[in-house]
Motif scaffolding. Structure first.
Motif, PDB file in Angstrom:
ATOM      1  N   MET A  70     -13.290   1.476 -10.692  1.00  0.00           N
ATOM      2  CA  MET A  70     -12.398   2.299 -10.605  1.00  0.00           C
ATOM      3  C   MET A  70     -11.368   2.275  -9.499  1.00  0.00           C
ATOM      4  N   SER A  71     -10.426   1.710  -9.589  1.00  0.00           N
ATOM      5  CA  SER A  71      -9.230   1.318  -8.416  1.00  0.00           C
ATOM      6  C   SER A  71      -7.875   1.700  -8.982  1.00  0.00           C
ATOM      7  N   TRP A  72      -7.404   2.341  -8.245  1.00  0.00           N
ATOM      8  CA  TRP A  72      -5.861   2.735  -8.324  1.00  0.00           C
ATOM      9  C   TRP A  72      -4.876   1.229  -8.351  1.00  0.00           C
ATOM     10  N   HIS A  88       2.153  12.248  -5.914  1.00  0.00           N
ATOM     11  CA  HIS A  88       0.840  12.750  -5.904  1.00  0.00           C
ATOM     12  C   HIS A  88       0.239  13.099  -4.428  1.00  0.00           C
ATOM     13  N   THR A  89       0.298  11.935  -3.696  1.00  0.00           N
ATOM     14  CA  THR A  89      -0.112  11.874  -2.335  1.00  0.00           C
ATOM     15  C   THR A  89       0.817  13.199  -1.503  1.00  0.00           C
ATOM     16  N   LYS A  95       3.201   7.098   5.309  1.00  0.00           N
ATOM     17  CA  LYS A  95       4.287   6.467   5.254  1.00  0.00           C
ATOM     18  C   LYS A  95       4.225   5.064   5.608  1.00  0.00           C
ATOM     19  N   SER A  96       3.226   4.736   6.267  1.00  0.00           N
ATOM     20  CA  SER A  96       3.110   3.245   6.265  1.00  0.00           C
ATOM     21  C   SER A  96       2.670   2.558   5.213  1.00  0.00           C
ATOM     22  N   HIS A  97       1.820   3.197   4.374  1.00  0.00           N
ATOM     23  CA  HIS A  97       1.130   2.431   3.034  1.00  0.00           C
ATOM     24  C   HIS A  97       2.509   2.344   2.043  1.00  0.00           C
ATOM     25  N   PHE A  98       3.380   3.588   1.900  1.00  0.00           N
ATOM     26  CA  PHE A  98       4.281   3.254   0.854  1.00  0.00           C
ATOM     27  C   PHE A  98       5.564   2.334   1.561  1.00  0.00           C
ATOM     28  N   HIS A  99       5.555   2.356   2.644  1.00  0.00           N
ATOM     29  CA  HIS A  99       6.611   1.292   3.223  1.00  0.00           C
ATOM     30  C   HIS A  99       6.095   0.151   2.997  1.00  0.00           C
ATOM     31  N   ASP A 128       5.817   5.635  -8.000  1.00  0.00           N
ATOM     32  CA  ASP A 128       6.379   6.543  -8.050  1.00  0.00           C
ATOM     33  C   ASP A 128       5.458   7.704  -8.099  1.00  0.00           C
ATOM     34  N   ASN A 129       4.632   7.768  -9.099  1.00  0.00           N
ATOM     35  CA  ASN A 129       3.677   8.684  -9.439  1.00  0.00           C
ATOM     36  C   ASN A 129       2.696   9.112  -8.324  1.00  0.00           C
TER      37      ASN A 129
END
Length: 627
Positions: A1-3, A17-18, A114-118, A12-13
């Motif tokens: 199970m992995s995102w 959520h985070t 912030k780093s991951h979503f960047h 975006d979701n």
């Protein structure tokens, strides 16, 4: 199970959520912070409550804490103080272990998110760029193909037309070939761009995005684990202080179990025991024989002057009923002048005496009538002396030997005073010993100091010790007297009568009750039919004379010489300065004092009075209270 594989298209979701997870963490931090504030406020209120009910130093409340019940209450207050301290510990631990740690973690979490979503947005932008390049190559290939088709059709048209020159046909053919070549190049470029996009798209959805989403998933899981650990810490902080709080409660229970009602009852006896014996029975007064009663009272008042008659009193009743009567007021009525005051030597003749200031009593009034009038007057007037004495004691004017207290209470006060003086002597002796050693050191080592510099202080300490020892001897003498080692009859009688003067309210009630015991309000000294003893007149008089003197309210100067021949008066010489202890009540007499043993009445016109304003105000206020 992995995102990364399951939620490859939910960028975006996941971002929403985070952010929600961080908001939950901040909400929990705020909850813990408010809990710590509540704990601190609760601890502060508990401490204030404990402090509010703590006994004040050097106050009457501190003396009340000798009882086991009040000591248990004091122990409860102390334990509540410790109980409040444990709530402060809870607040401190929650602040350091939860609020502080989570606050730092939230900051780190925000940076990581912030780093991951960047990185995710950067990968999406790269894929979008590749898609745009593919679309541009595709449109160019399509355009070149269309141009090549048109050029081919034009060449075929020109080649079929016989009217066209060969040069034009050749030119159209070359143009068609050029367009076909350009179409082939666009096709090759489009093919290459398509392969590159497919490769980038594959890497994006199967490598880059899964890795980024996997990191975001791990970040979110760490957040969940961290908030769970904080909740455990929240409970553990409370659990750590439960044993100490339990000990506090155990101590409160232990203090409650230590309450001894028998011991408290004994302490009440020790605190209020007077040492007196209960009064004996009151004799029946036969009012059908007024002459017998009058003769008995006359002998009572005359016994002090001549000492010839010896009144008999029952062994049990000696001095038992008289304490309920205010002695100074009684003696004032018994011994005050029976005549109007004489006029000044130069102002009137003896024949003018009846027209002078009138005495409140007639010249030949029987003693019983005066005594009855005294006992039937207002009860508060009877006990006016008690009010004055009570006020003087409250103002710190009590006798040094505590003779105003009952014997048992006086013994305790004297013993306490002796102990205090002995402690002071010990302190002075310790200082003297220390200075003596210092002097010896200075003598052996002159460079350390001058030995003569401490001689003055040593002499002062020696004088202080000697004074304190004399004080100890004085109080020990009084203590020995109370304990019976130095029997002094008059002092014992004074202490016995002093009990009722210190109890103002009970004296007022006693005066009122005893006045109602006979129709005319008179009193008779009880006599026992079984056992009789003869008491010297001086002992009986001391029952009234050895009382603490009235406070002075001013001074006076004798304008003329007055020979006090009547009972209750005092002789004065012209120009003599004396103390005023009672103003003129309208009868023409002023009560004065020469010393502790000599006081009496003189005509008001014979003296010039200088009243002290403050003392007069106090005296008048006491009179208003008595009325």
């Amino acid at each position: 199970m992995s995102w990364g594989t399951e939620l490859w298209d939910q960028f975006d979701n996941l971002e929403k959520h985070t952010q929600w997870g961080i908001d939950v963490l901040e909400k929990y931090i705020k909850f813990v912070k408010e809990r710590t504030e509540i704990e601190l406020s609760y601890a502060k209120q508990l401490r204030n409550l404990s402090k509010k009910y703590q006994p004040k130093k050097n106050s009457k409340e501190e003396e009340e804490y000798r009882y086991t019940s009040t000591r248990a209450f004091l122990a409860t207050l102390n334990e509540m103080n410790d109980y409040a301290g444990q709530h402060e510990v809870i607040s401190e631990n929650m602040t350091s272990l939860i609020t502080g740690e989570l606050t730092r973690y939230v900051q780190e979490l925000k940076q990581e998110r912030k780093s991951h979503f960047h990185d995710g947005r950067k990968a999406q932008q790269h894929l979008e760029t590749c898609w745009k390049q593919l679309e541009a190559s595709k449109r160019r290939f399509e355009r070149d193909c269309k141009e090549a088709d048109r050029a081919q059709q034009y060449f075929e048209k020109m080649d079929a037309d016989i009217n066209v020159t060969k040069a034009d046909v050749e030119k159209a053919r070359q143009q068609a070939q050029l367009r076909h070549q350009m179409a082939e190049e666009s096709k090759a470029e489009y093919s290459s761009t398509l392969q590159k996009f497919n490769s980038e798209q594959h890497d994006h959805y199967y490598t880059h995005i899964p890795n980024i989403f996997q990191k975001i998933q791990e970040m979110e899981e760490r957040r969940i684990v961290r908030i769970g650990e904080s909740m455990k810490t929240f409970a553990e902080v409370d659990r750590q202080v439960i044993p100490i709080i339990g000990k506090c409660l155990d101590e409160i229970t232990k203090a409650a179990e230590s309450i001894d009602h028998k011991n408290d009852s004994q302490l009440v006896i020790e605190a209020f025991k007077s040492g007196f014996e209960p009064p004996g029975d009151v004799e029946f007064e036969d009012f059908t024989q007024p002459m017998k009663r009058t003769v008995s009272e006359s002998s009572l008042s005359n016994s002090r002057g001549d000492g010839k008659s010896e009144p008999k009193f029952g062994g049990k009743s000696k001095g038992k009923l008289w304490p309920f009567i205010k002695k100074n007021k009684l003696m004032s009525l018994l011994t005050s002048p029976h005549q109007p005051p004489p006029p000044p030597p130069a102002s009137a003749s003896p024949s003018a005496v009846p027209n002078g200031p009138q005495s409140p009593k007639q010249q030949k009034e029987p003693l019983s009538h005066r005594f009855n009038e005294f006992m039937t007057s207002k009860p508060k007037i009877h006990c006016f002396r008690s009010l004055k004495r009570g006020l003087s004691l409250k103002l710190g004017a009590g006798p040094e030997d505590f003779s105003n207290l009952p014997p048992e209470q006086r013994r305790k006060k004297l013993q306490q005073k002796v102990d205090e003086l002995n402690k002071d002597i010990q302190k002075e002796m310790d200082q003297r010993d220390a200075l003596t050693k210092m002097k010896d050191v200075y003598i052996k080592n002159p460079q350390m100091g001058d030995a003569a510099s401490v001689d003055h202080r040593l002499a002062e300490l020696g004088q202080n010790i000697e004074k304190l020892r004399l004080e100890v001897q004085k109080f020990e003498g009084w203590l020995a007297e109370v304990e019976g080692r130095l029997p002094m009859r008059t002092e014992q009688a004074r202490r016995q009568s002093g009990l009722y003067e210190a109890q103002n309210t009970s004296a007022v009630n006693s005066c009122a009750q005893d006045r109602e015991s006979s129709p005319d309000g008179s009193y008779t000294e009880e006599q026992s039919q079984e056992t009789e003893m003869k008491v010297p007149a001086t002992d009986f008089d001391d029952e009234f004379d050895d009382e603490e003197p009235l406070p002075t309210i001013g001074t006076c100067k004798a304008l003329y010489t007055f020979e006090g021949q009547n009972e209750g008066t005092i002789s004065v010489a012209e120009g003599e300065m004396l103390y005023v202890i009672e103003e003129d009540k309208g009868d023409g007499w002023t009560r004065i004092r020469r010393n502790e043993d000599e006081e009496g009445y003189v005509p008001t016109s014979y003296v010039e009075v200088y009243l002290d304003k403050n003392a007069k105000d106090v005296y008048k206020s006491l009179q208003k209270i008595s009325e």
